[in-house]
Design an enzyme around this catalytic site. Sequence first.
Site, PDB file in Angstrom:
ATOM      1  N   CYS A  49       0.900  -1.157   0.000  1.00  0.00           N
ATOM      2  CA  CYS A  49       0.000   0.000   0.000  1.00  0.00           C
ATOM      3  C   CYS A  49       0.933   1.201   0.000  1.00  0.00           C
ATOM      4  CB  CYS A  49      -0.964  -0.037   1.179  1.00  0.00           C
ATOM      5  SG  CYS A  49      -0.226  -0.497   2.767  1.00  0.00           S
ATOM      6  N   SER A  50       0.746   2.133   0.892  1.00  0.00           N
ATOM      7  CA  SER A  50       1.672   3.263   0.958  1.00  0.00           C
ATOM      8  C   SER A  50       2.844   2.955   1.890  1.00  0.00           C
ATOM      9  CB  SER A  50       0.936   4.519   1.428  1.00  0.00           C
ATOM     10  OG  SER A  50       1.807   5.615   1.507  1.00  0.00           O
ATOM     11  N   ALA A  51       2.530   2.565   3.122  1.00  0.00           N
ATOM     12  CA  ALA A  51       3.586   2.219   4.086  1.00  0.00           C
ATOM     13  C   ALA A  51       3.872   0.725   4.113  1.00  0.00           C
ATOM     14  CB  ALA A  51       3.191   2.696   5.485  1.00  0.00           C
ATOM     15  N   ILE A  78       1.908  -1.555   5.726  1.00  0.00           N
ATOM     16  CA  ILE A  78       1.579  -2.133   7.034  1.00  0.00           C
ATOM     17  C   ILE A  78       0.078  -2.174   7.331  1.00  0.00           C
ATOM     18  CG2 ILE A  78       3.805  -1.631   8.097  1.00  0.00           C
ATOM     19  CD1 ILE A  78       2.605   0.839   9.380  1.00  0.00           C
ATOM     20  N   GLN A  81      -3.301  -0.964  11.035  1.00  0.00           N
ATOM     21  CA  GLN A  81      -3.010   0.358  11.592  1.00  0.00           C
ATOM     22  C   GLN A  81      -4.115   0.950  12.458  1.00  0.00           C
ATOM     23  OE1 GLN A  81      -1.621   2.104   7.710  1.00  0.00           O
ATOM     24  NE2 GLN A  81      -0.302   3.245   9.094  1.00  0.00           N
TER      25      GLN A  81
END
EC number: 3.1.3.48
Length: 415
Positions: free
Chosen positions: A216-218, A220, A260
Site C-alpha cells: 500500500c503506501s507504508a 503495514i 493500523q
Amino acid sequence: MPTTIEREFEELDTQRRWQPLYLEIRNESHDYPHRVAKFPENRNRNRYRDVSPYDHSRVKLQNAENDYINASLVDIEEAQRSYILTQGPLPNTCCHFWLMVWQQKTKAVVMLNRIVEKESVKCAQYWPTDDQEMLFKETGFSVKLLSEDVKSYYTVHLLQLENINSGETRTISHFHYTTWPDFGVPESPASFLNFLFKVRESGSLNPDHGPAVIHCSAGIGRSGTFSLVDTCLVLMEKGDDINIKQVLLNMRKYRMGLIQTPDQLRFSYMAIIEGAKCIKGDSSIQKRWKELSKEDLSPAFDHSPNKIMTEKYNGNRIGLEEEKLTGDRCTGLSSKMQDTMEENSESALRKRIREDRKATTAQKVQQMKQRLNENERKRKRWLYWQPILTKMGFMSVILVGAFVGWTLFFQQNAL
C-alpha cells in the site's frame, strides 16, 4: 449456530472493545532491531521515517552494491504462505522494486492504494499505463503492459518483466485495488473477498511460486489487513482453530505495525467470518460477493468516511469512523454485514468524482512545482556562471587582441 469467532466479534461489538483490543495487540507486539534501515545511505529509500523493515526479516537485494529495500518477508509456516510486504515504491526505488520481484520469482504484485490519495502522493507510477514500455536502467529491467481488465473498484494488469541483460521475460499479474481509502476499510467484506479470491484463483499466492509482493503506501495497514485475512482463511481451510489476535501478533514479528487502526482490525474479523462461509462449502457465496461488489459497473473512485483522529502511530493517524454507537450495533452480524454493503450510489459517485478531481489537481500542482523548481535551479546556475563567463569572454577578447597585436608587431619588424 455462531462460531467462536462470530461470538467473539459480537462480544467485542457489544462491549465496544475494538480500541482496547487494538491497543493490547500493539502493546504485546515485539520490537526488533531495524538498524540497516537507519543507515545514512538508506534514508532516501524509506517513504516514512518510522516504518522500517526488521533486520532479521528484511528482503535483501542480490548482486547489488546496496542490498537495502524497505520490504519484509512475512513467512507463516503453518499456513504455507509467504508474503513480501513493502512500501509504495519511491521514484528512486522503482528499479529496486522490480529487481526484487525478479529475484524473488514473484508471480503477482497486489497494490492496495492509489498513486495519489487526499492530495498526497502515496506511490510512484512504477508500471506502464499504455503501450510504451518503462526502462529501469539502474538494475537492467524493462516493463511492458500486455493487457488491462478494468472493474468498478479494481484493475488487473498483465505485465511483461524483461531482464535486459539476459533477454529473459516473465509475466507478472498486477492486482490493483483502487477504492480502499488510506487508514480506512473497503466498502464491504463482499467486495474485498471478491478481490482476494481473484488473486487466489490466479495461483499467485501458492507456495510453488515466489512470495507475492503486497504493498500500500507504508506496507503495514491495508497490506496487513489483506495478509491477515488470507492467512486466517488458509488456516481455517486446513481445519485449524484460529485465534486472530495471535495470528496477527505472529505476523507482526516479521513487519512492524501490521493493521493500523481498530477499524481495520474489526473489518478483518468481518471478512474472515464472511470468507469462512465459502470454505465451509457454500458454493453460491462467491457469486453473491460478485453481485454485491458490483464489479462490472463503470469504475468509480474512493471516498473516505469522516474520521475522529485519536493518536499517531508509525507516523500515521489512527482514525475511527464518526458514528453513533447505539444498541442497533447489537442486532446481529448478518444485518451488520448487509448494512456495510449498502450505500447511496448517486452520493457516492459524486464524492468519488470530487476526490478524483482533487487528486488530479494535486498531481498537476506537484508537476508544476517540479517544473518551477527546475527552472529556478537553472536560473540560479545561470546567475552563478554569468559573471564568470563574462569575465572569461572579456579575457578572451584581450588575449586575442594581444595576440593579433603581437603578430602584427613581429610582421612589421620582419619587413
